[in-house]
Write a protein that holds these residues in place. Structure first.
Motif, PDB file in Angstrom:
ATOM      1  N   ILE A   5      10.054  -0.244   8.151  1.00  0.00           N
ATOM      2  CA  ILE A   5       9.526   0.399   6.946  1.00  0.00           C
ATOM      3  C   ILE A   5       8.158   0.992   7.264  1.00  0.00           C
ATOM      4  CG2 ILE A   5       8.827   0.059   4.540  1.00  0.00           C
ATOM      5  CD1 ILE A   5      10.799  -2.344   4.487  1.00  0.00           C
ATOM      6  N   SER A  30       2.261   2.614  -0.857  1.00  0.00           N
ATOM      7  CA  SER A  30       2.404   1.304  -1.517  1.00  0.00           C
ATOM      8  C   SER A  30       2.590   1.476  -3.023  1.00  0.00           C
ATOM      9  CB  SER A  30       1.180   0.434  -1.252  1.00  0.00           C
ATOM     10  OG  SER A  30       1.096   0.124   0.110  1.00  0.00           O
ATOM     11  N   ASP A  46      12.187   0.995  -0.808  1.00  0.00           N
ATOM     12  CA  ASP A  46      12.036   0.592   0.581  1.00  0.00           C
ATOM     13  C   ASP A  46      12.494  -0.839   0.855  1.00  0.00           C
ATOM     14  OD1 ASP A  46      11.121   3.032   1.444  1.00  0.00           O
ATOM     15  OD2 ASP A  46       9.017   2.477   1.512  1.00  0.00           O
ATOM     16  N   HIS A  47      13.272  -1.403  -0.052  1.00  0.00           N
ATOM     17  CA  HIS A  47      13.837  -2.725   0.221  1.00  0.00           C
ATOM     18  C   HIS A  47      14.820  -2.599   1.388  1.00  0.00           C
ATOM     19  CE1 HIS A  47      12.294  -4.764  -3.362  1.00  0.00           C
ATOM     20  NE2 HIS A  47      12.488  -3.609  -3.990  1.00  0.00           N
ATOM     21  N   ILE A  48      14.832  -3.590   2.271  1.00  0.00           N
ATOM     22  CA  ILE A  48      15.809  -3.537   3.358  1.00  0.00           C
ATOM     23  C   ILE A  48      17.209  -3.691   2.758  1.00  0.00           C
ATOM     24  CG2 ILE A  48      14.212  -4.283   5.160  1.00  0.00           C
ATOM     25  CD1 ILE A  48      15.420  -7.098   4.955  1.00  0.00           C
ATOM     26  N   GLN A  64       6.088   2.618  -3.763  1.00  0.00           N
ATOM     27  CA  GLN A  64       7.020   1.492  -3.710  1.00  0.00           C
ATOM     28  C   GLN A  64       6.929   0.667  -4.996  1.00  0.00           C
ATOM     29  OE1 GLN A  64       5.324  -0.095  -0.103  1.00  0.00           O
ATOM     30  NE2 GLN A  64       7.197   0.367   1.055  1.00  0.00           N
ATOM     31  N   HIS A 119      17.593  -4.211  -3.186  1.00  0.00           N
ATOM     32  CA  HIS A 119      17.908  -2.866  -2.683  1.00  0.00           C
ATOM     33  C   HIS A 119      18.971  -2.208  -3.562  1.00  0.00           C
ATOM     34  CE1 HIS A 119      18.381   0.432   0.156  1.00  0.00           C
ATOM     35  NE2 HIS A 119      19.679   0.286  -0.008  1.00  0.00           N
ATOM     36  N   CYS A 128      18.488  -6.950   1.254  1.00  0.00           N
ATOM     37  CA  CYS A 128      17.759  -7.519   0.116  1.00  0.00           C
ATOM     38  C   CYS A 128      18.549  -7.254  -1.170  1.00  0.00           C
ATOM     39  CB  CYS A 128      16.375  -6.876   0.024  1.00  0.00           C
ATOM     40  SG  CYS A 128      15.426  -7.385  -1.425  1.00  0.00           S
ATOM     41  N   TYR A 160      16.648   0.997   5.334  1.00  0.00           N
ATOM     42  CA  TYR A 160      16.021   0.238   6.411  1.00  0.00           C
ATOM     43  C   TYR A 160      16.755  -1.080   6.623  1.00  0.00           C
ATOM     44  CZ  TYR A 160      12.313   3.635   5.811  1.00  0.00           C
ATOM     45  OH  TYR A 160      11.606   4.802   5.725  1.00  0.00           O
ATOM     46  N   ALA A 199      15.443  -3.477   8.842  1.00  0.00           N
ATOM     47  CA  ALA A 199      14.458  -4.502   9.187  1.00  0.00           C
ATOM     48  C   ALA A 199      13.099  -4.112   8.621  1.00  0.00           C
ATOM     49  CB  ALA A 199      14.370  -4.649  10.704  1.00  0.00           C
ATOM     50  N   CYS A 200      12.336  -5.128   8.278  1.00  0.00           N
ATOM     51  CA  CYS A 200      11.018  -4.886   7.673  1.00  0.00           C
ATOM     52  C   CYS A 200      10.085  -4.099   8.599  1.00  0.00           C
ATOM     53  CB  CYS A 200      10.356  -6.211   7.297  1.00  0.00           C
ATOM     54  SG  CYS A 200      11.173  -7.051   5.940  1.00  0.00           S
ATOM     55  N   ASN A 201      10.199  -4.332   9.897  1.00  0.00           N
ATOM     56  CA  ASN A 201       9.298  -3.639  10.824  1.00  0.00           C
ATOM     57  C   ASN A 201       9.632  -2.152  10.962  1.00  0.00           C
ATOM     58  OD1 ASN A 201      11.659  -4.004  12.275  1.00  0.00           O
ATOM     59  ND2 ASN A 201      10.634  -4.629  14.158  1.00  0.00           N
TER      60      ASN A 201
END
Length: 89
Positions: free
Chosen positions: A31, A60, A70-72, A63, A78, A75, A25, A27-29
């Motif tokens: 995920i 959750s 699911d770290h971008i 994760q 990641h 990050c 991913y 961007a956070c949006n």
């Protein structure tokens, strides 16, 4: 669980073929709050008598315990999580 799978650990990791799901991913949006894997795990856990295990809660949890990374991609965690091996039990 212990009788059927050997341990709760083995039961959980069986849903991801004993390998962390690696995502990319940007961007956070992007995920998701749930996935097909978390939906499958949720349904199975409900059948086994668990409560409060909806697909969003399970995602959750996945994760938090390292079943999915699911770290971008920007990050620092990641890369660290991508190279980490699951804890054997």
């Amino acid at each position: 669980m212990k009788k059927q799978f050997g341990s709760f650990h083995k039961y959980l990791w069986g849903f991801v073929s004993n390998k962390t799901i690696k995502t990319q991913y940007k961007a956070c949006n992007k995920i998701p709050v749930k996935t097909s894997k978390s939906e499958t795990m949720s349904k199975d856990m409900v059948k086994k008598g668990f409560r409060y295990v909806g697909p969003t809660i399970i995602h959750s949890f996945m994760q938090a315990v390292g079943l999915t990374n699911d770290h971008i991609i920007t990050c620092p965690r990641h890369v660290q999580c991508a190279t980490q091996k699951p804890i054997a039990m």
